[in-house]
Design a protein around this motif. Structure first.
Motif, PDB file in Angstrom:
ATOM      1  N   VAL A 206      -2.994  49.770  -6.331  1.00  0.00           N
ATOM      2  CA  VAL A 206      -2.960  48.634  -7.020  1.00  0.00           C
ATOM      3  C   VAL A 206      -3.064  48.226  -8.399  1.00  0.00           C
ATOM      4  CG1 VAL A 206      -4.110  46.383  -6.389  1.00  0.00           C
ATOM      5  CG2 VAL A 206      -3.605  47.843  -4.617  1.00  0.00           C
ATOM      6  N   SER A 207      -4.051  49.211  -8.933  1.00  0.00           N
ATOM      7  CA  SER A 207      -4.290  48.721 -10.372  1.00  0.00           C
ATOM      8  C   SER A 207      -3.190  48.978 -11.352  1.00  0.00           C
ATOM      9  CB  SER A 207      -5.559  49.841 -10.674  1.00  0.00           C
ATOM     10  OG  SER A 207      -5.000  51.144 -10.786  1.00  0.00           O
ATOM     11  N   GLY A 208      -1.977  49.377 -10.930  1.00  0.00           N
ATOM     12  CA  GLY A 208      -0.579  49.473 -11.857  1.00  0.00           C
ATOM     13  C   GLY A 208       0.143  48.350 -11.668  1.00  0.00           C
ATOM     14  N   LEU A 209      -0.197  47.345 -11.265  1.00  0.00           N
ATOM     15  CA  LEU A 209       0.577  46.120 -10.848  1.00  0.00           C
ATOM     16  C   LEU A 209       0.156  45.199 -11.843  1.00  0.00           C
ATOM     17  CD1 LEU A 209       0.423  45.825  -7.036  1.00  0.00           C
ATOM     18  CD2 LEU A 209       2.181  46.749  -8.173  1.00  0.00           C
ATOM     19  N   GLY A 210      -0.620  45.329 -12.635  1.00  0.00           N
ATOM     20  CA  GLY A 210      -0.590  44.124 -13.874  1.00  0.00           C
ATOM     21  C   GLY A 210      -1.536  42.884 -13.200  1.00  0.00           C
ATOM     22  N   VAL A 211      -2.251  42.903 -12.327  1.00  0.00           N
ATOM     23  CA  VAL A 211      -3.024  41.812 -11.440  1.00  0.00           C
ATOM     24  C   VAL A 211      -4.418  42.228 -11.638  1.00  0.00           C
ATOM     25  CG1 VAL A 211      -0.928  40.997 -10.198  1.00  0.00           C
ATOM     26  CG2 VAL A 211      -2.406  42.725  -9.161  1.00  0.00           C
ATOM     27  N   ARG A 212      -5.198  41.109 -11.373  1.00  0.00           N
ATOM     28  CA  ARG A 212      -6.531  41.264 -11.240  1.00  0.00           C
ATOM     29  C   ARG A 212      -6.928  41.966  -9.961  1.00  0.00           C
ATOM     30  NH1 ARG A 212      -6.886  35.998 -12.970  1.00  0.00           N
ATOM     31  NH2 ARG A 212      -7.401  35.386 -10.730  1.00  0.00           N
ATOM     32  N   ILE A 213      -7.832  42.826  -9.820  1.00  0.00           N
ATOM     33  CA  ILE A 213      -8.227  43.611  -8.684  1.00  0.00           C
ATOM     34  C   ILE A 213      -9.453  43.121  -8.569  1.00  0.00           C
ATOM     35  CG2 ILE A 213      -8.325  45.759  -7.570  1.00  0.00           C
ATOM     36  CD1 ILE A 213      -5.662  45.012  -8.621  1.00  0.00           C
ATOM     37  N   CYS A 214      -9.856  42.565  -7.060  1.00  0.00           N
ATOM     38  CA  CYS A 214     -11.319  42.132  -6.781  1.00  0.00           C
ATOM     39  C   CYS A 214     -11.425  42.936  -5.445  1.00  0.00           C
ATOM     40  CB  CYS A 214     -11.273  40.868  -6.726  1.00  0.00           C
ATOM     41  SG  CYS A 214     -11.553  40.027  -8.568  1.00  0.00           S
ATOM     42  N   SER A 215     -12.822  42.664  -5.169  1.00  0.00           N
ATOM     43  CA  SER A 215     -13.214  43.504  -3.794  1.00  0.00           C
ATOM     44  C   SER A 215     -14.015  42.455  -2.862  1.00  0.00           C
ATOM     45  CB  SER A 215     -13.867  44.860  -3.818  1.00  0.00           C
ATOM     46  OG  SER A 215     -14.386  45.390  -2.577  1.00  0.00           O
ATOM     47  N   LEU A 216     -13.739  42.515  -1.550  1.00  0.00           N
ATOM     48  CA  LEU A 216     -14.628  41.681  -0.711  1.00  0.00           C
ATOM     49  C   LEU A 216     -15.678  42.437  -0.703  1.00  0.00           C
ATOM     50  CD1 LEU A 216     -15.013  39.264   1.343  1.00  0.00           C
ATOM     51  CD2 LEU A 216     -13.822  40.763   3.010  1.00  0.00           C
ATOM     52  N   PRO A 217     -17.033  41.733  -0.595  1.00  0.00           N
ATOM     53  CA  PRO A 217     -18.464  42.629  -0.166  1.00  0.00           C
ATOM     54  C   PRO A 217     -18.356  43.438   1.003  1.00  0.00           C
ATOM     55  CG  PRO A 217     -18.715  40.112  -1.060  1.00  0.00           C
ATOM     56  CD  PRO A 217     -17.418  40.416  -0.822  1.00  0.00           C
ATOM     57  N   ASP A 218     -18.903  44.364   1.219  1.00  0.00           N
ATOM     58  CA  ASP A 218     -19.198  45.049   2.442  1.00  0.00           C
ATOM     59  C   ASP A 218     -19.852  44.151   3.379  1.00  0.00           C
ATOM     60  OD1 ASP A 218     -20.703  47.022   4.270  1.00  0.00           O
ATOM     61  OD2 ASP A 218     -18.966  47.997   3.560  1.00  0.00           O
ATOM     62  N   ARG A 498      -8.438  53.158 -19.588  1.00  0.00           N
ATOM     63  CA  ARG A 498      -7.040  52.691 -18.971  1.00  0.00           C
ATOM     64  C   ARG A 498      -7.239  51.842 -17.534  1.00  0.00           C
ATOM     65  NH1 ARG A 498      -5.220  57.044 -21.702  1.00  0.00           N
ATOM     66  NH2 ARG A 498      -5.874  58.543 -20.131  1.00  0.00           N
ATOM     67  N   ASN A 499      -8.081  52.583 -16.727  1.00  0.00           N
ATOM     68  CA  ASN A 499      -8.361  51.988 -15.322  1.00  0.00           C
ATOM     69  C   ASN A 499      -8.990  50.571 -15.501  1.00  0.00           C
ATOM     70  OD1 ASN A 499      -7.047  54.045 -13.987  1.00  0.00           O
ATOM     71  ND2 ASN A 499      -8.966  55.460 -14.148  1.00  0.00           N
ATOM     72  N   MET A 500      -9.968  50.592 -16.353  1.00  0.00           N
ATOM     73  CA  MET A 500     -10.659  49.202 -16.644  1.00  0.00           C
ATOM     74  C   MET A 500      -9.821  48.227 -16.838  1.00  0.00           C
ATOM     75  SD  MET A 500     -14.468  50.199 -17.727  1.00  0.00           S
ATOM     76  CE  MET A 500     -14.987  48.553 -17.830  1.00  0.00           C
ATOM     77  N   ILE A 501      -8.752  48.160 -18.116  1.00  0.00           N
ATOM     78  CA  ILE A 501      -7.801  47.346 -18.352  1.00  0.00           C
ATOM     79  C   ILE A 501      -6.976  47.072 -17.285  1.00  0.00           C
ATOM     80  CG2 ILE A 501      -5.870  47.022 -19.849  1.00  0.00           C
ATOM     81  CD1 ILE A 501      -7.271  48.936 -21.850  1.00  0.00           C
ATOM     82  N   LEU A 503      -7.589  47.315 -14.020  1.00  0.00           N
ATOM     83  CA  LEU A 503      -8.252  46.419 -12.974  1.00  0.00           C
ATOM     84  C   LEU A 503      -8.311  45.173 -13.366  1.00  0.00           C
ATOM     85  CD1 LEU A 503     -11.009  48.951 -11.527  1.00  0.00           C
ATOM     86  CD2 LEU A 503      -9.187  48.172 -10.316  1.00  0.00           C
ATOM     87  N   ALA A 504      -8.348  44.757 -14.481  1.00  0.00           N
ATOM     88  CA  ALA A 504      -8.970  43.360 -14.997  1.00  0.00           C
ATOM     89  C   ALA A 504      -7.480  42.547 -14.751  1.00  0.00           C
ATOM     90  CB  ALA A 504      -9.242  43.437 -16.729  1.00  0.00           C
ATOM     91  N   GLY A 505      -6.354  43.256 -14.777  1.00  0.00           N
ATOM     92  CA  GLY A 505      -5.161  42.634 -14.506  1.00  0.00           C
ATOM     93  C   GLY A 505      -4.275  42.812 -15.584  1.00  0.00           C
ATOM     94  N   PHE A 506      -4.350  43.569 -16.713  1.00  0.00           N
ATOM     95  CA  PHE A 506      -3.643  43.754 -17.838  1.00  0.00           C
ATOM     96  C   PHE A 506      -3.011  44.948 -17.718  1.00  0.00           C
ATOM     97  CE2 PHE A 506      -7.358  41.032 -18.981  1.00  0.00           C
ATOM     98  CZ  PHE A 506      -6.766  40.081 -19.381  1.00  0.00           C
ATOM     99  N   ASN A 507      -1.908  45.185 -18.731  1.00  0.00           N
ATOM    100  CA  ASN A 507      -1.225  46.432 -19.072  1.00  0.00           C
ATOM    101  C   ASN A 507      -1.883  47.151 -20.277  1.00  0.00           C
ATOM    102  OD1 ASN A 507       0.576  46.050 -17.069  1.00  0.00           O
ATOM    103  ND2 ASN A 507       1.627  44.745 -18.326  1.00  0.00           N
ATOM    104  N   VAL A 508      -1.687  48.173 -20.275  1.00  0.00           N
ATOM    105  CA  VAL A 508      -2.056  49.182 -21.558  1.00  0.00           C
ATOM    106  C   VAL A 508      -0.980  49.318 -22.513  1.00  0.00           C
ATOM    107  CG1 VAL A 508      -2.945  51.386 -22.058  1.00  0.00           C
ATOM    108  CG2 VAL A 508      -3.562  50.350 -19.898  1.00  0.00           C
ATOM    109  N   ARG A 509      -0.993  48.526 -23.640  1.00  0.00           N
ATOM    110  CA  ARG A 509      -0.145  48.609 -24.737  1.00  0.00           C
ATOM    111  C   ARG A 509       0.325  49.876 -24.998  1.00  0.00           C
ATOM    112  NH1 ARG A 509      -1.778  45.289 -29.644  1.00  0.00           N
ATOM    113  NH2 ARG A 509      -2.109  43.512 -28.170  1.00  0.00           N
ATOM    114  N   ASP A 515       3.412  44.615 -24.346  1.00  0.00           N
ATOM    115  CA  ASP A 515       2.404  43.644 -24.558  1.00  0.00           C
ATOM    116  C   ASP A 515       1.092  44.414 -23.927  1.00  0.00           C
ATOM    117  OD1 ASP A 515       4.128  41.946 -25.701  1.00  0.00           O
ATOM    118  OD2 ASP A 515       4.941  41.515 -23.660  1.00  0.00           O
ATOM    119  N   GLY A 516       0.002  43.626 -23.757  1.00  0.00           N
ATOM    120  CA  GLY A 516      -1.004  44.128 -22.960  1.00  0.00           C
ATOM    121  C   GLY A 516      -2.248  44.343 -24.090  1.00  0.00           C
TER     122      GLY A 516
END
Length: 597
Positions: A206-218, A498-501, A503-509, A515-516
């Motif tokens: 999911v993290s490679g799609l250029g969207v924000r990634i969030c999680s539902l609490p356990d 790279r993973n944190m970028i 997960l925040a919904g951005f691309n790695v330039r 862009d990104g």
């Protein structure tokens, strides 16, 4: 029915055609046939606001099937001697019906998104997972908030194409297409719906799609009241790193925390404050918060007062012998967790005298007072930087380990029922001054993210996990132990950035697109190691009853001139001679062989 009436009117050039029972029957047959076809083709499942342009082909196909079935029924009626339908009416009916069905939907979509502005503040999102918690979240977000749930993504192929609680379920393979088609801005992972073995793979996908990634609490966090069901949170880094969670041994926690008087030095710091939160939940007799920073002490004291246990805030420095002694004696402290330390490598490297004073002589002061006052258990919070240290911070932590081990041997030699031990581990995610909050801040500003060396590796674990393991390790201590926490596999800092970028919904330039957010390599800082270690010799690490806690072998401990080294260090501090202090600091650390690990 209106489309059928318009078809007759066009064919007969009469806008008020005569009505007969035959024509009424034919008119009723039209929606009777069309509605089941439309249901089967999914025309009533589509979210109008996010209706894709490609949906027009589904509408044409559905209308064509409905028209053909209608014509077939009419043919059967004609054979039975019922009314005759002009041959051009079905063609008019198909064209007008398609225009009505498609036009009404796309007109409504245009009005919702451009015309009235109704609910334009909502962002389209997918929920990954189709379990009970995902359904609860979808219902909680419905009608309020800034998110609009388009549908579910689920790995189970038996769910694909079905509706669950009114939401369509899609295959993960369709994610790239769906993200672009619906303008998805965020994907919420319902982690309790995703098997633990698959979570890391899902997050990576999911993290490679250029969207924000969030999680539902356990679901356990929701039940405990730490979250409500419509709250989503950012993906925790330990979920991204794939760290396996092992529930704590409650017997170990209870043994060392319940009904005890416990003091935590550095109580307002990252590790210290998490230790305090954990201790407060286990019903101690008294919890003493010892902290030199007034604001940090105020914050943790305010937070813990709600727990209802006896909380005592003490403002003081660990190098102040009188304050430490007065506190331990006045409150009859039984257990000390010594977390107070200067830990930021570049800052300690630039201020070695203060680093030595606080980390070495602060530890010496607290350990001596604990020994003199009969404290039952003393636990030092150490660092992986103490292994073959190349910087002042790591060397001071190695000195602290040796001081604590020396006090343990003194206690054993004099027959005292006191245990002194140290717990060594790597970086904790989100601690003050660590790389993770820095990366988050840089990403929030739009970059660039500064990386010292992309090939540098570090060990990471979450702060709550570290606190639980520290306490459990202390319960296993027999005196003189150095416990090593299993940190899993080391993580490359470049991969982390790279993973944190992503997960925040951005691309790695330069990697994902032009862009990104860019990653800038700035070079290593003074005293930094390319690779951190947890062991002097891994073969000397013995397992304990806890699978994530190892014990360094202390059977072959060399004699080392600790008292002489402390005198040299104290003299250098008194003379404020940084060069002499560094020399004395590293001489002892390099002298002590690996067997004393």
């Amino acid at each position: 029915m209106i489309a059928q009436w318009a078809s007759y009117a066009l064919r007969l050039a009469d806008w008020s055609p005569s009505i007969s029972w035959d024509r009424l029957t034919i008119a009723v047959i039209a929606p009777t046939v069309a509605i089941p076809v439309f249901v089967r083709m999914g025309l009533y499942r589509a979210v109008i606001r996010y209706l894709p342009e490609a949906a027009i082909w589904t509408i044409i196909k559905a209308m064509a099937i409905a028209t053909m079935i209608w014509v077939l029924l009419i043919f059967l009626m004609e054979m039975a001697g019922q009314g005759i339908v002009p041959r051009s009416v079905p063609f008019f009916y198909f064209a007008i019906g398609t225009a009505f069905i498609g036009g009404s939907r796309f007109a409504t979509k245009w009005i919702l998104t451009n015309g009235t502005g109704l609910r334009r503040n909502e962002e389209p999102v997918f929920i990954y997972g189709a379990g009970a918690s995902a359904v609860q979240l979808a219902h909680a977000l419905q009608g309020h908030g800034t998110r609009y749930v388009v549908g579910f993504i689920d790995d189970d192929p038996t769910h694909h194409g079905r509706d669950i609680a009114g939401y369509r379920v899609f295959s993960p393979a369709m994610l790239p297409t769906l993200t672009e088609r619906y303008g998805i801005t965020e994907i919420i992972l319902s982690m309790s719906s995703i098997p633990a073995s698959s979570r890391q793979a899902v997050i990576s996908q999911v993290s490679g799609l250029g969207v924000r990634i969030c999680s539902l609490p356990d679901i356990s966090d929701i039940v405990d009241g730490r979250y409500i069901v419509n709250q989503v949170r950012e993906i925790e880094l330990d979920e991204l790193l794939g760290r396996s969670f092992i529930p704590p041994e409650t017997s170990l926690l209870r043994h060392v925390l319940n009904d005890r008087v416990i003091m935590v030095t550095g109580a307002g710091g990252s590790i210290g404050s998490e230790l305090c939160r954990l201790i407060a939940r286990w019903n101690p007799k008294k919890l003493v918060l010892y902290e030199a920073n007034e604001y940090a002490l105020y914050k943790i004291h305010q937070e813990l007062e709600a727990h209802g246990c006896n909380i005592v805030p003490v403002l003081g420095s660990v190098v102040d012998d009188q304050c430490v002694r007065r506190t331990i004696r006045r409150h009859d402290v039984q257990v000390v967790y010594h977390a107070a330390a200067h830990k930021h490598v570049p800052l300690v490297e630039a201020n070695p005298l203060e680093g030595i004073r606080n980390n070495v002589f602060g530890t010496l002061t607290v350990a001596n007072v604990a020994f003199d006052e009969g404290v039952e258990k003393f636990v030092l919070i150490s660092s992986d930087k103490a292994v073959r240290p190349t910087n002042v911070m790591g060397a001071t932590k190695r000195w602290a380990e040796l001081i604590v081990r020396h006090k343990a041997f003194q206690a054993q030699a004099t027959g005292r029922m006191q245990t002194f031990c140290a717990v060594r581990f790597g970086n904790v995610i989100g601690s003050n001054g660590s790389v993770v909050p820095l990366f988050k801040e840089q990403i929030a500003r739009g970059g660039p993210v500064t990386v010292t060396d992309p090939n540098m590796t570090r060990y990471f674990m979450s702060i709550p996990e570290a606190a639980e393991l520290i306490v459990q390790a202390s319960a296993l201590s027999v005196g003189g132990d150095i416990f090593l926490l299993d940190m899993g596999e080391p993580v490359r800092i470049g991969d982390l950035a790279r993973n944190m970028i992503r997960l925040a919904g951005f691309n790695v330039r330069g990697q994902d697109s032009e862009d990104g957010i860019a990653i800038d390599v700035v070079g290593t800082r003074p005293g930094e190691k390319l690779v951190e270690e947890l062991f002097y010799d891994r073969n000397n690490a013995e397992p304990t009853k806890h699978p994530k806690i190892l014990r360094a072998d202390s059977s072959a401990v060399a004699q080392y001139p600790l008292s002489g080294g402390l005198k040299e260090l104290k003299k250098a501090l008194d003379e404020e001679d940084e060069t002499k202090a560094r020399t004395a600091l590293f001489d002892l650390v390099l002298f002590v062989p690996a067997e004393a690990s």
